[in-house]
Motif scaffolding. Structure first.
Motif, PDB file in Angstrom:
ATOM      1  N   GLY A   1       0.799  -1.224   0.000  1.00  0.00           N
ATOM      2  CA  GLY A   1       0.000   0.000   0.000  1.00  0.00           C
ATOM      3  C   GLY A   1       0.825   1.265   0.000  1.00  0.00           C
ATOM      4  O   GLY A   1       0.274   2.367  -0.094  1.00  0.00           O
ATOM      5  N   LEU A   2       2.142   1.153   0.079  1.00  0.00           N
ATOM      6  CA  LEU A   2       2.995   2.346   0.122  1.00  0.00           C
ATOM      7  C   LEU A   2       3.351   2.837  -1.272  1.00  0.00           C
ATOM      8  O   LEU A   2       3.382   4.047  -1.528  1.00  0.00           O
ATOM      9  CB  LEU A   2       4.262   2.032   0.918  1.00  0.00           C
ATOM     10  N   ASP A   3       3.635   1.904  -2.188  1.00  0.00           N
ATOM     11  CA  ASP A   3       4.022   2.256  -3.550  1.00  0.00           C
ATOM     12  C   ASP A   3       3.452   1.203  -4.484  1.00  0.00           C
ATOM     13  O   ASP A   3       3.715   0.005  -4.326  1.00  0.00           O
ATOM     14  CB  ASP A   3       5.550   2.306  -3.668  1.00  0.00           C
ATOM     15  N   ALA A   4       2.667   1.643  -5.459  1.00  0.00           N
ATOM     16  CA  ALA A   4       2.006   0.702  -6.367  1.00  0.00           C
ATOM     17  C   ALA A   4       3.004  -0.113  -7.180  1.00  0.00           C
ATOM     18  O   ALA A   4       2.678  -1.216  -7.643  1.00  0.00           O
ATOM     19  CB  ALA A   4       1.053   1.453  -7.302  1.00  0.00           C
ATOM     20  N   ASN A   5       4.187   0.396  -7.347  1.00  0.00           N
ATOM     21  CA  ASN A   5       5.177  -0.283  -8.193  1.00  0.00           C
ATOM     22  C   ASN A   5       6.250  -1.019  -7.385  1.00  0.00           C
ATOM     23  O   ASN A   5       7.318  -1.336  -7.912  1.00  0.00           O
ATOM     24  CB  ASN A   5       5.846   0.734  -9.124  1.00  0.00           C
ATOM     25  N   SER A   6       5.988  -1.278  -6.124  1.00  0.00           N
ATOM     26  CA  SER A   6       6.967  -1.981  -5.294  1.00  0.00           C
ATOM     27  C   SER A   6       7.250  -3.372  -5.869  1.00  0.00           C
ATOM     28  O   SER A   6       6.365  -4.049  -6.387  1.00  0.00           O
ATOM     29  CB  SER A   6       6.452  -2.118  -3.856  1.00  0.00           C
ATOM     30  N   GLU A   7       8.519  -3.770  -5.752  1.00  0.00           N
ATOM     31  CA  GLU A   7       8.922  -5.111  -6.183  1.00  0.00           C
ATOM     32  C   GLU A   7       9.414  -5.891  -4.967  1.00  0.00           C
ATOM     33  O   GLU A   7       9.951  -5.326  -4.017  1.00  0.00           O
ATOM     34  CB  GLU A   7      10.019  -5.022  -7.243  1.00  0.00           C
ATOM     35  N   TYR A   8       9.249  -7.205  -5.043  1.00  0.00           N
ATOM     36  CA  TYR A   8       9.575  -8.059  -3.905  1.00  0.00           C
ATOM     37  C   TYR A   8      10.513  -9.184  -4.355  1.00  0.00           C
ATOM     38  O   TYR A   8      10.586  -9.517  -5.538  1.00  0.00           O
ATOM     39  CB  TYR A   8       8.287  -8.625  -3.291  1.00  0.00           C
ATOM     40  N   GLU A   9      11.229  -9.760  -3.408  1.00  0.00           N
ATOM     41  CA  GLU A   9      12.233 -10.777  -3.692  1.00  0.00           C
ATOM     42  C   GLU A   9      11.763 -12.161  -3.228  1.00  0.00           C
ATOM     43  O   GLU A   9      11.020 -12.283  -2.262  1.00  0.00           O
ATOM     44  CB  GLU A   9      13.550 -10.453  -2.977  1.00  0.00           C
ATOM     45  N   ASN A  10      12.239 -13.191  -3.929  1.00  0.00           N
ATOM     46  CA  ASN A  10      12.010 -14.578  -3.519  1.00  0.00           C
ATOM     47  C   ASN A  10      13.243 -15.112  -2.810  1.00  0.00           C
ATOM     48  O   ASN A  10      14.376 -14.728  -3.118  1.00  0.00           O
ATOM     49  CB  ASN A  10      11.723 -15.461  -4.740  1.00  0.00           C
ATOM     50  N   ALA A  11      13.012 -15.988  -1.863  1.00  0.00           N
ATOM     51  CA  ALA A  11      14.116 -16.678  -1.183  1.00  0.00           C
ATOM     52  C   ALA A  11      13.612 -18.044  -0.721  1.00  0.00           C
ATOM     53  O   ALA A  11      12.401 -18.295  -0.675  1.00  0.00           O
ATOM     54  CB  ALA A  11      14.629 -15.861  -0.003  1.00  0.00           C
TER      55      ALA A  11
END
Length: 460
Positions: free
Chosen positions: A370-380
């Motif tokens: 909800g902070l940035d529509a274009n946020s990206e996340y990582e897999n681990a």
């Protein structure tokens, strides 16, 4: 002729001497009857105050009582509207034929005040109402009034009215009508408290319904996952909380398309989240988040892809509500014991390595949902071994504060977790031990100020 007055003259003199005594006795008796009458009237008013549940029914008695205890011809009760304007609430006048005329005159007086000023009760206290009543009733009517004060706030006026030119506003009459006005103020205050109580009861019922719905949305019990032992507990600070955890089968579509596939081999999503804030708003967002997440899991994306899609879908609603969500999403494969995960700025789960008896964190880079529509996340990924234990938790546990203001903090939590893994025999015992440690730190006389959630999974 006799020099003495007749005997009958002595009798008249004696009668003359006795008459004042009789008159005095009659006066005392009349005063006693008047006193009893006033006491009975005030007692009846007190009984009505205790008995009536309807304020309007009680207010109908006020002008009647005020008239009788002050020996006036009538009485009028004026109350302020919520906007500060005034209205004639009740009127009593002994002559029924004149009552309509008096009522119309008094309603005219109050309406004139509405036209003259919108400044509220302060205008009444300056004498505007008195002036208007004198103007419409004429000089032949004596007018005396006292304010009705509820918690030191002027809420209206009680007037007694008389056409008797000898009628005066004596100290006794002032006290009596003040008593009636005070009873009126108590009735108004009680009615408002009763209204607030009913509102609170309705709100409590709605909150309880919301809490029950939320309890039903959270897992009622932990699932049976091959090779895993799981325990969980959620303790909201209020009836409705913003913490969220869930267990989601990730290959339901595969099981439907391939009936021969074994559900024992199904991987499971284990998720924990925390909506910033507490209470109903956070609970509503949590409920919406749960539905969205379960829909995303069915698409078969990676943990990072699931968080990324969830962030895009939820962004607009979260931005409008000025709230954000932390979340840790993971998927466990029972066949390989691999835990795949991605983190959206949530407290990193703790991993107890049974072989080395050490604790590490499971974490990846990622922004709040909800902070940035274009946020990206990582897999681990983490390769778990038999005896390993992983705990997911929310910051209500680490931020728990004692009476002195000190917080339980991360270090104490890790230490407690390490101790629990050494000496507890099951995830359920670990959950109970960690909650006990936090609650002992807070103190028995202090309740938690934030939602607390804990999920423990152990490889068996």
């Amino acid at each position: 002729m006799s020099q003495f007055p007749p005997h009958s003259t002595d009798s008249n003199s004696s009668t003359t001497d006795v008459t004042p005594v009789v008159a005095l006795k009659e006066l005392v008796s009349r005063l006693h009857r008047e006193q009893n009458k006033i006491q009975d009237l005030l007692s009846s008013l007190g009984f009505a105050l205790r008995s009536f549940n309807n304020l309007n029914q009680f207010l109908e008695l006020i002008p009647l009582m005020a008239t009788r205890v002050t020996d006036a011809e009538g009485s009028a009760l004026f109350l302020y509207k919520p906007n500060g304007q005034i209205r004639l609430e009740q009127l009593h006048w002994q002559d029924t034929q004149q009552r309509k005329i008096i009522r119309k005159a008094l309603e005219t007086a109050s309406s004139q005040i509405t036209l003259l000023s919108n400044s509220g009760p302060a205008a009444i206290s300056t004498g505007i109402l008195d002036d208007q009543m004198h103007a419409v009733l004429g000089p032949d009517v004596q007018i005396f009034g006292t304010a009705i004060l509820v918690k030191h706030t002027e809420r209206g006026w009680l007037y007694v009215l008389s056409r008797d030119p000898e009628y005066s506003w004596t100290e006794t009459r002032q006290k009596l009508v003040r008593l009636v006005a005070d009873q009126t103020a108590v009735a108004i205050d009680n009615d408002e408290l009763s209204v607030e109580l009913r509102k609170k009861e309705r709100l409590d019922q709605e909150l309880e319904i919301g809490a029950e719905i939320q309890r039903r949305l959270l897992p009622r019990q932990c699932p049976n996952i091959p090779g895993l032992s799981i325990a969980a507990r959620c303790k909201p600070a209020n009836q409705v909380g913003g913490d969220y955890y869930d267990f989601i089968p990730t290959n339901q579509n595969q099981l439907k398309s391939k009936p021969q596939a074994s559900p024992e081999n199904a991987s499971w999503g284990l998720v924990i989240g925390d909506v910033m804030g507490k209470g109903v708003p956070a609970g509503l967002i949590m409920t919406m988040l749960r539905g969205m997440l379960r829909g995303e899991v069915l698409h078969g994306n990676s943990p990072a892809g699931i968080l990324q899609n969830l962030n895009r879908v939820m962004y607009a609603d979260l931005e409008n509500s000025h709230r954000f969500v932390t979340m840790f999403y993971s998927e466990y494969d029972p066949q390989t014991r691999i835990l795949s995960y991605s983190n959206a700025a949530h407290n990193p789960p703790l991993w107890w390595h049974a072989a080395t008896k050490t604790v590490s964190q499971l974490d990846t880079l990622g922004m709040l949902i909800g902070l940035d529509a274009n946020s990206e996340y990582e897999n681990a990924q983490a390769q778990l071994e038999v005896g390993d234990t992983v705990i997911y938790y929310t910051d209500g546990l680490t931020d728990a504060a004692a009476a002195g203001g000190d917080r339980f903090d991360e270090d104490n939590f890790v230490t407690s977790f390490r101790t629990a893994c050494k000496y507890c025999n099951s995830p359920q015992e670990i959950v109970e031990y960690l909650f006990d440690q936090v609650e002992q730190f807070i103190g028995s006389d202090k309740r938690n100020t934030d939602d607390m959630t804990l999920v423990v999974m152990q490889i068996v």
